[in-house]
Design a protein around this motif. Structure first.
Motif, PDB file in Angstrom:
ATOM      1  N   ASP A   1      34.759   1.126  25.095  1.00  0.00           N
ATOM      2  CA  ASP A   1      36.036   0.421  25.057  1.00  0.00           C
ATOM      3  C   ASP A   1      37.222   1.367  24.839  1.00  0.00           C
ATOM      4  O   ASP A   1      38.338   0.922  24.610  1.00  0.00           O
ATOM      5  CB  ASP A   1      36.036  -0.664  23.988  1.00  0.00           C
ATOM      6  N   THR A   2      36.993   2.686  24.922  1.00  0.00           N
ATOM      7  CA  THR A   2      38.094   3.643  24.865  1.00  0.00           C
ATOM      8  C   THR A   2      38.652   3.811  26.262  1.00  0.00           C
ATOM      9  O   THR A   2      37.955   4.269  27.171  1.00  0.00           O
ATOM     10  CB  THR A   2      37.627   5.010  24.317  1.00  0.00           C
ATOM     11  N   LYS A   3      39.912   3.452  26.464  1.00  0.00           N
ATOM     12  CA  LYS A   3      40.479   3.444  27.805  1.00  0.00           C
ATOM     13  C   LYS A   3      41.564   4.503  28.011  1.00  0.00           C
ATOM     14  O   LYS A   3      41.770   4.973  29.136  1.00  0.00           O
ATOM     15  CB  LYS A   3      41.080   2.059  28.102  1.00  0.00           C
ATOM     16  N   LEU A   4      42.269   4.882  26.928  1.00  0.00           N
ATOM     17  CA  LEU A   4      43.412   5.775  27.081  1.00  0.00           C
ATOM     18  C   LEU A   4      43.401   6.851  26.005  1.00  0.00           C
ATOM     19  O   LEU A   4      42.838   6.670  24.936  1.00  0.00           O
ATOM     20  CB  LEU A   4      44.731   4.994  26.969  1.00  0.00           C
ATOM     21  N   MET A   5      44.054   7.966  26.319  1.00  0.00           N
ATOM     22  CA  MET A   5      44.353   8.981  25.314  1.00  0.00           C
ATOM     23  C   MET A   5      45.836   9.293  25.380  1.00  0.00           C
ATOM     24  O   MET A   5      46.373   9.587  26.455  1.00  0.00           O
ATOM     25  CB  MET A   5      43.564  10.267  25.557  1.00  0.00           C
ATOM     26  N   LEU A   6      46.498   9.209  24.218  1.00  0.00           N
ATOM     27  CA  LEU A   6      47.913   9.566  24.122  1.00  0.00           C
ATOM     28  C   LEU A   6      47.996  11.019  23.679  1.00  0.00           C
ATOM     29  O   LEU A   6      47.634  11.362  22.561  1.00  0.00           O
ATOM     30  CB  LEU A   6      48.613   8.665  23.097  1.00  0.00           C
ATOM     31  N   LEU A   7      48.462  11.871  24.583  1.00  0.00           N
ATOM     32  CA  LEU A   7      48.563  13.301  24.325  1.00  0.00           C
ATOM     33  C   LEU A   7      50.013  13.666  24.038  1.00  0.00           C
ATOM     34  O   LEU A   7      50.926  13.201  24.734  1.00  0.00           O
ATOM     35  CB  LEU A   7      48.059  14.071  25.543  1.00  0.00           C
ATOM     36  N   CYS A   8      50.245  14.490  23.028  1.00  0.00           N
ATOM     37  CA  CYS A   8      51.588  14.974  22.704  1.00  0.00           C
ATOM     38  C   CYS A   8      51.641  16.458  23.087  1.00  0.00           C
ATOM     39  O   CYS A   8      51.005  17.295  22.444  1.00  0.00           O
ATOM     40  CB  CYS A   8      51.846  14.791  21.209  1.00  0.00           C
ATOM     41  N   ASN A   9      52.379  16.801  24.148  1.00  0.00           N
ATOM     42  CA  ASN A   9      52.355  18.131  24.738  1.00  0.00           C
ATOM     43  C   ASN A   9      53.768  18.578  25.115  1.00  0.00           C
ATOM     44  O   ASN A   9      54.292  18.142  26.131  1.00  0.00           O
ATOM     45  CB  ASN A   9      51.454  18.127  25.991  1.00  0.00           C
ATOM     46  N   PRO A  10      54.398  19.457  24.265  1.00  0.00           N
ATOM     47  CA  PRO A  10      53.977  20.048  22.996  1.00  0.00           C
ATOM     48  C   PRO A  10      53.837  18.988  21.902  1.00  0.00           C
ATOM     49  O   PRO A  10      54.380  17.899  22.012  1.00  0.00           O
ATOM     50  CB  PRO A  10      55.090  21.034  22.679  1.00  0.00           C
ATOM     51  N   HIS A  11      53.151  19.404  20.823  1.00  0.00           N
ATOM     52  CA  HIS A  11      52.754  18.436  19.809  1.00  0.00           C
ATOM     53  C   HIS A  11      53.772  18.329  18.675  1.00  0.00           C
ATOM     54  O   HIS A  11      54.156  19.329  18.071  1.00  0.00           O
ATOM     55  CB  HIS A  11      51.395  18.823  19.228  1.00  0.00           C
ATOM     56  N   ASN A  12      54.154  17.105  18.389  1.00  0.00           N
ATOM     57  CA  ASN A  12      55.012  16.748  17.268  1.00  0.00           C
ATOM     58  C   ASN A  12      54.165  15.948  16.285  1.00  0.00           C
ATOM     59  O   ASN A  12      53.609  14.910  16.666  1.00  0.00           O
ATOM     60  CB  ASN A  12      56.185  15.890  17.776  1.00  0.00           C
ATOM     61  N   PRO A  13      53.991  16.401  15.033  1.00  0.00           N
ATOM     62  CA  PRO A  13      54.747  17.432  14.323  1.00  0.00           C
ATOM     63  C   PRO A  13      54.025  18.771  14.160  1.00  0.00           C
ATOM     64  O   PRO A  13      54.510  19.632  13.423  1.00  0.00           O
ATOM     65  CB  PRO A  13      54.933  16.796  12.940  1.00  0.00           C
ATOM     66  N   ALA A  14      52.871  18.956  14.784  1.00  0.00           N
ATOM     67  CA  ALA A  14      52.074  20.150  14.511  1.00  0.00           C
ATOM     68  C   ALA A  14      52.708  21.425  15.059  1.00  0.00           C
ATOM     69  O   ALA A  14      52.348  22.524  14.654  1.00  0.00           O
ATOM     70  CB  ALA A  14      50.665  19.987  15.081  1.00  0.00           C
ATOM     71  N   GLY A  15      53.643  21.281  16.007  1.00  0.00           N
ATOM     72  CA  GLY A  15      54.316  22.448  16.555  1.00  0.00           C
ATOM     73  C   GLY A  15      53.488  23.235  17.544  1.00  0.00           C
ATOM     74  O   GLY A  15      53.881  24.347  17.929  1.00  0.00           O
ATOM     75  N   ARG A  16      52.358  22.681  17.995  1.00  0.00           N
ATOM     76  CA  ARG A  16      51.518  23.381  18.956  1.00  0.00           C
ATOM     77  C   ARG A  16      52.045  23.193  20.378  1.00  0.00           C
ATOM     78  O   ARG A  16      52.447  22.103  20.775  1.00  0.00           O
ATOM     79  CB  ARG A  16      50.077  22.857  18.900  1.00  0.00           C
ATOM     80  N   VAL A  17      51.985  24.254  21.154  1.00  0.00           N
ATOM     81  CA  VAL A  17      52.170  24.192  22.601  1.00  0.00           C
ATOM     82  C   VAL A  17      50.780  24.413  23.174  1.00  0.00           C
ATOM     83  O   VAL A  17      50.276  25.536  23.195  1.00  0.00           O
ATOM     84  CB  VAL A  17      53.155  25.265  23.096  1.00  0.00           C
ATOM     85  N   TRP A  18      50.154  23.357  23.599  1.00  0.00           N
ATOM     86  CA  TRP A  18      48.757  23.447  24.034  1.00  0.00           C
ATOM     87  C   TRP A  18      48.622  24.414  25.198  1.00  0.00           C
ATOM     88  O   TRP A  18      49.432  24.404  26.131  1.00  0.00           O
ATOM     89  CB  TRP A  18      48.218  22.075  24.417  1.00  0.00           C
ATOM     90  N   THR A  19      47.600  25.237  25.152  1.00  0.00           N
ATOM     91  CA  THR A  19      47.364  26.192  26.231  1.00  0.00           C
ATOM     92  C   THR A  19      46.771  25.489  27.448  1.00  0.00           C
ATOM     93  O   THR A  19      46.252  24.364  27.344  1.00  0.00           O
ATOM     94  CB  THR A  19      46.403  27.298  25.788  1.00  0.00           C
ATOM     95  N   ARG A  20      46.821  26.169  28.556  1.00  0.00           N
ATOM     96  CA  ARG A  20      46.226  25.619  29.778  1.00  0.00           C
ATOM     97  C   ARG A  20      44.742  25.334  29.568  1.00  0.00           C
ATOM     98  O   ARG A  20      44.222  24.311  30.023  1.00  0.00           O
ATOM     99  CB  ARG A  20      46.420  26.598  30.933  1.00  0.00           C
ATOM    100  N   GLU A  21      44.050  26.239  28.866  1.00  0.00           N
ATOM    101  CA  GLU A  21      42.619  26.077  28.629  1.00  0.00           C
ATOM    102  C   GLU A  21      42.357  24.842  27.765  1.00  0.00           C
ATOM    103  O   GLU A  21      41.403  24.083  28.023  1.00  0.00           O
ATOM    104  CB  GLU A  21      42.062  27.329  27.953  1.00  0.00           C
ATOM    105  N   GLU A  22      43.171  24.631  26.743  1.00  0.00           N
ATOM    106  CA  GLU A  22      42.995  23.454  25.886  1.00  0.00           C
ATOM    107  C   GLU A  22      43.231  22.167  26.664  1.00  0.00           C
ATOM    108  O   GLU A  22      42.467  21.201  26.545  1.00  0.00           O
ATOM    109  CB  GLU A  22      43.953  23.538  24.691  1.00  0.00           C
ATOM    110  N   LEU A  23      44.268  22.147  27.467  1.00  0.00           N
ATOM    111  CA  LEU A  23      44.573  20.953  28.261  1.00  0.00           C
ATOM    112  C   LEU A  23      43.500  20.693  29.306  1.00  0.00           C
ATOM    113  O   LEU A  23      43.153  19.539  29.577  1.00  0.00           O
ATOM    114  CB  LEU A  23      45.940  21.112  28.934  1.00  0.00           C
TER     115      LEU A  23
END
Length: 390
Positions: free
Chosen positions: A159-181
């Motif tokens: 029943d998991t249908k969606l993922m909400l991704l924050c890119n870049p991430h607020n509040p963690a301050g991460r800019v996700w790398t291409r490999e992570e994405l």
């Protein structure tokens, strides 16, 4: 042209949510709401002035040059070629996220979020009758990492249908790398989970880090995702209320368009259109100088903590202007710390628990302000801590 980000521009009395949410007689220094205390790029101000001068502010048609300004910008700066037919414009990224959830999920469906994360993600999920599924980020060595095993397990639930991704991430301050994405995308594709990528902070990235549009990674990532973008954070024009949803899949885009109309957020205002065109066509040099200034503000804050408050940990800031600090050494809840700071010093920060229970013990600072304002904030924080640690 050199832009002056040190200039203090009074905002009280302008109906600013950030500055006017307390009585005028209180000495409040707000570093909470995520807008900047800088005047936006002169090209945007000039474009708005011309539009105001016309004197008629009726319903608006979104012109070809609007779409071209957006597509040219993302092609030039981020090597992402966006087809005009993929666009749906709307009044903001939060309304966009809510409409996409409405379009692609049924009440009771699960939506994954990576906590601590932007607080409106929670309300957008709940308001559509869906369930919040947390994939907590792992905090270590002043930064956050993704727990892929946990993500895989939760994405696999039927029943998991969606993922909400924050890119870049607020509040963690991460800019996700291409490999992570790429790895996030592979997990979601495998488990038939559609990614909604909030990329509102995409231009606010510091040297040594690169923003990668999630949908640009591969054709599969593009087709299994919806991206929400806006110039509002990068150019300090959130009040003009304009954003874009990018959806390449025709069927998905039609569903979202229907939800946008159901939610009655299908219209935008003429000022948002003019500001977007000016920002993307003429605002790049202003943005470059802004990023330099924000980086020096972050360096100042880190240096101040190192010299005066070494017992506190400042999270590494790769992107955004939102600094995440570990305040657990004070042995009080984030909500209590927020309230006491405001009451005793007038410094208004965001409680970490706004961003989920994984934010407990942390505070969020908005450093998009003139240096003198930031210095004042740091001095107030130091005074507060000194009264408790001496």
């Amino acid at each position: 042209m050199m832009y002056d980000f040190d200039k203090i521009i009074p905002r009280r009395g302008t109906n600013s949510y950030k500055w006017d949410s307390m009585p005028d007689d209180r000495d409040v220094l707000p570093l909470w709401v995520a807008d900047m205390d800088f005047r936006t790029a002169p090209a945007i101000i000039d474009a708005l002035a011309r539009r105001v001068e016309h004197g008629i502010y009726g319903y608006v048609h979104v012109p070809d040059k609007y779409y071209k300004s957006v597509t040219d910008w993302f092609d030039r700066r981020h090597n992402w070629q966006i087809d005009r037919k993929w666009f749906i414009y709307t009044s903001g990224v939060v309304p966009a996220i809510s409409a996409v959830i409405k379009a692609l999920a049924e009440p009771g469906d699960g939506v994954i979020v990576q906590t601590p994360v932007y607080n409106c993600f929670f309300s957008s999920i709940r308001n559509n009758g869906c369930r919040i599924i947390t994939n907590p980020l792992k905090y270590e060595n002043r930064t956050y990492h993704i727990d892929y095993e946990d993500l895989e397990r939760k994405a696999a639930a039927p029943d998991t249908k969606l993922m909400l991704l924050c890119n870049p991430h607020n509040p963690a301050g991460r800019v996700w790398t291409r490999e992570e994405l790429c790895r996030i995308g592979e997990i979601c594709i495998k488990n038939h989970v559609t990614v909604i990528s909030d990329e509102i902070h995409c231009e606010l990235v510091f040297p040594g880090h690169v923003y990668t549009p999630f949908a640009s990674i591969s054709e599969k990532h593009l087709q299994n995702s919806v991206t929400c973008i806006s110039p509002s954070k990068s150019f300090n024009m959130a009040g003009l209320q304009i954003a874009n949803i990018i959806a390449a899949d025709d069927r998905v885009r039609q569903q979202i368009d229907k939800a946008i109309n159901i939610n009655e957020v299908c219209d935008v205002n003429p000022f948002g259109i003019e500001a977007t065109i000016a920002a993307y066509n003429q605002g790049e040099e202003w943005l470059i100088q802004l990023l330099d200034y924000l980086k020096t503000n972050y360096d100042f804050l880190c240096d101040f903590f190192t010299k005066n408050l070494p017992q506190f940990t400042v999270t590494e800031l790769e992107g955004t202007y939102l600094v995440w600090t570990d305040c657990r050494i004070l042995h009080m809840s984030s909500d209590e710390l927020q309230a006491l700071l405001l009451e005793e010093t007038g410094l208004w920060l965001n409680s970490g628990t706004m961003y989920g229970e994984d934010g407990e013990g942390f505070m969020r600072w908005n450093i998009a302000c003139p240096r003198a304002v930031l210095e004042d904030a740091m001095t107030r924080f130091l005074k507060f801590v000194s009264t408790r640690c001496n």
